[in-house]
Design an enzyme around this catalytic site. Sequence first.
Site, PDB file in Angstrom:
ATOM      1  N   LYS A  61       0.843  -1.193   0.000  1.00  0.00           N
ATOM      2  CA  LYS A  61       0.000   0.000   0.000  1.00  0.00           C
ATOM      3  C   LYS A  61       0.885   1.253   0.000  1.00  0.00           C
ATOM      4  CE  LYS A  61      -4.042   1.806   2.568  1.00  0.00           C
ATOM      5  NZ  LYS A  61      -4.912   1.574   3.741  1.00  0.00           N
ATOM      6  N   SER A 136      -9.807   1.483   2.747  1.00  0.00           N
ATOM      7  CA  SER A 136      -8.925   2.354   2.008  1.00  0.00           C
ATOM      8  C   SER A 136      -7.845   1.602   1.227  1.00  0.00           C
ATOM      9  CB  SER A 136      -8.244   3.341   2.962  1.00  0.00           C
ATOM     10  OG  SER A 136      -7.458   2.651   3.899  1.00  0.00           O
ATOM     11  N   SER A 160     -10.273  -1.214   6.750  1.00  0.00           N
ATOM     12  CA  SER A 160      -9.648  -0.898   5.459  1.00  0.00           C
ATOM     13  C   SER A 160      -8.961  -2.062   4.762  1.00  0.00           C
ATOM     14  CB  SER A 160      -8.643   0.240   5.627  1.00  0.00           C
ATOM     15  OG  SER A 160      -9.322   1.463   5.731  1.00  0.00           O
TER      16      SER A 160
END
Lengths: 473, 472
Positions: A61, A136, A160
């Site tokens: 990420k 996210s 997330s």
Amino acid sequence: MKSEILRLRKLLDENKTTGEELFKQAIAKNDKEINAFVTILDKYMHRGGKTLIDNIPYALKDNISTRGILTTACSNILKDYIPVYDATVYKKLKEAGAVLVGKTSMDELAMGGTGTTGNNGVVRNPWNKKRLIGGSSAGSAASVAMNLVPFSIGSDTGDSIRKPAAYGGIVGFKPTYGRISRYGLFAFASSLDHVGCFTKYVADAAIVTDIIKGYDPHDMTSLKDDDECYFDMLNNSVKGKKLFYFKDICDPKNYEDDDELVEILTKFKETIEKVKSLGIEVEEVEFPKELLLALYPTYMTISCAEATSNNSNLTGIQFGPRGEGTSVEEIMFDARTKGFSELIKRRFILGSYILQKENQEKLFKNAQRVRRLVVSKMEELFEKYDGLIMPSSGSIAPLFEDSSDKLSDKYLILENHLVIGNFGGFPSISIPSGIVNKMPISINITGRAKEDGLVLNLAYKIEEVLDFEKVGE
Amino acid sequence: MRKVVIGLEVHCELKTVTKNFSASKNEYTSIPNIHVTPVDLGLPGILPVVNMEAVKKALKTAMALNCTNPDEVLFDRKNYYYPDLPKGYQITQVTKPMGKNGYLKIVMPDYEKDILIHQLHLEEDTASLDHYPAYSLIDYNRSGIPLIEIVTEPCISNALEAVKFLETLRDVFIYCEVSEADSKKGQMRCDVNISLTDSDKLGTKVEMKNINSFSSVKAAIEYEIKRQNEVLDKGEKVIQETRRFDEETMKTYSMREKVDAVDYKYFIEPNMPPVKLTKEFLDDIRKEIPRLQYERYHQYTNEYELSEYDSNVLVKDKDIADYFEELISYDIKPKEACSWVTTVILGSLNKLNTDLEGLFITSKMLSEVIKLTLDNKISVGNAKKVLYRAMDEKVDPIEIIEKEHLRQIDDESVLVKLVNEALDEHEDIVLQFKEGKEYVTNYFVGQVMKKTKGQASPVKTLEIIKEEIKKR
């Protein structure tokens, strides 16, 4: 044993492929329309390590610090930021020989659950590009969902990792708070932030977690090593284990006008029967509804407050685009005005309001009290049960134009109960459990703090009886 | 006469190997930005790790100031934006400071007074800024250095008390070995709050920030008392504000009016789980607190009957006071010990510009030399010469005494033999004695000294000469 990592491991060990070939194949598979990546690496980089993930490609990420590699957290204020140090999780993966393919798209600064708020555009769901994948950790979920990499790393502050995993038909695991070091993870809400992984199968999650977990002297909240190999625990017997779910909220009768939800909950009941076939006891439990309704506002209150403070380093003074102005105040003001989207500014204003002296007691401290109430209620239940089993979401991945009624029970509870895992730092895993309207649905198992091995063990056994792939065909 | 009420906020950098929350060195340097890690720069993703050495030193200081300690180590965030604060918040303590409700006794010429300590907390220093006409530069060497802040109650009545408090406090820091407290290096800084009143209520408070030297504190307070008196005499009101003291003009200047206190939105630092403070842990720290100056001074003047002047000289530096007390522990009488320390030891420290360690002479060595002089085994003059030589050559003074045969000869049989030798060699002078010139005995003392290279005990030798010469 179903494992994408072990499948590739075998090919590598039998010299049927190489790390570099896997790296190139991964990049070739990238569907740009999905928009999973901020950065794709142009070079195969490998540091040998005799582990199961040696030479296995993966994605990270874009809020995890990688020395010399652009890390933007999908925010304009970090659009050119190149870190000077490695996050502990990245360092461990590098040392284990895993091969980084790229940095994945996300909601700006990890604040958001849709994967639509990053500065590089929306992330699409590989199952159906008209649908979002959720956030996210959107790109990390998408990169595994489209079979580009066998695993990816994300962060989870509310849900997330587990929510996008559910929308993408893959496994998302967030271990106990402190099991994986947060050093180098761009802080959103420090008391709720977790590092975790996305994989195709539960066994892969165990393999990856075994590598990246462990005490870190750079992170005072990291746990002492548990010296367990979660991979070795996967086949432990689960007979006699006990799970529970929240009674009313999972009853299809309460949502008769919502066909999709009725189907999801009906399938959840079927899943429960399959779980019981393993010799696991499953019971329904009444959980105070006022606490469940308070989950979302409590989460927003605590996370916005911590986020406001955590992101105060983003001023364009030390790094990032320098603002314009004649005084330092003006320069910082300008950098932050231009650097953040409206959504982020809204959260910062909320957080700042919540932390104001006159509001702290009523808002921030009350939210912390509710958090403690929820956690102690859960701990009470954990004395009797080994884990909570719930549908990961009350819906399939939404269409981009969808909007939900944010004050309905469905939204407040079924879409937000995963945050319980962050409140208590409990290990929590979402695994695909079936198909509704041609989209994957998922169940979540949340266990006692520090019992990551048991949660993976339960998930592994349940994965076997669900046989999601067959349903998917 | 209006009543003056002064409160002080004193910042002092702790002496530790590394910074408060990072592994960077805590070391003074003039080269900017060399003691810096990502943590000190506030880069995205960094986490603080508390330095337990700093925690111990803060607790130790709090104990020395008679404060109560908390049950756990807990930090808070103080949120504000400024270029010298890279994280956008400072890690400090509000909820559970390292010390609360203490006091420090100060000794004024005519009276003693307890200055009440409101609290002592541990925090991190900011980066330092260098301002130029068109730009400013940031030096992060100071960013994250452990800092303790000591806040007094508003109980100080004048500039002299304020300065005495600061001096006494600095001595506590140095005695406890928690800081060098060197204001020239900016290690000790002070904010002064001052108000004037002619009633029981506190007057309007004026704050003066970051005053570096004690003499400036004194000048700033004196100026501000004069200024506020003049304002009040005119029937005007003192404005609540922050003022800057200018060391060139010796005046204070308004910086900003304080309408409402800034809201720093304090909350508990979530990245550092509270560390429980056990009784054993605290007791171990307490054991390390040395006897402080005030206590020693009283013992020296009262019990040891030393002069106030000598006592002050001895307690000024903890190492010297310890050295002096060690001599006493080796059975040297306090007055004797005092005289040797204040002359030979302190004199040499000044002359050689070194510390006790550099001087080489341990208290044990000195005590042995002193004992030889007391037993008349060596003259005081020779003893001093030996000590200076020992410092110079870095050898045990006793070794020099033995090697150079400096021990006095007071063995009677040896001396009788030597005296008779001298008398035999100079019969003419013996005759002079018989003629009544008694002073010639001194001549024979000289002769014996010559034979013994000065080692003969002059007193003993003279006695023997007087006896032996009569036998002739």
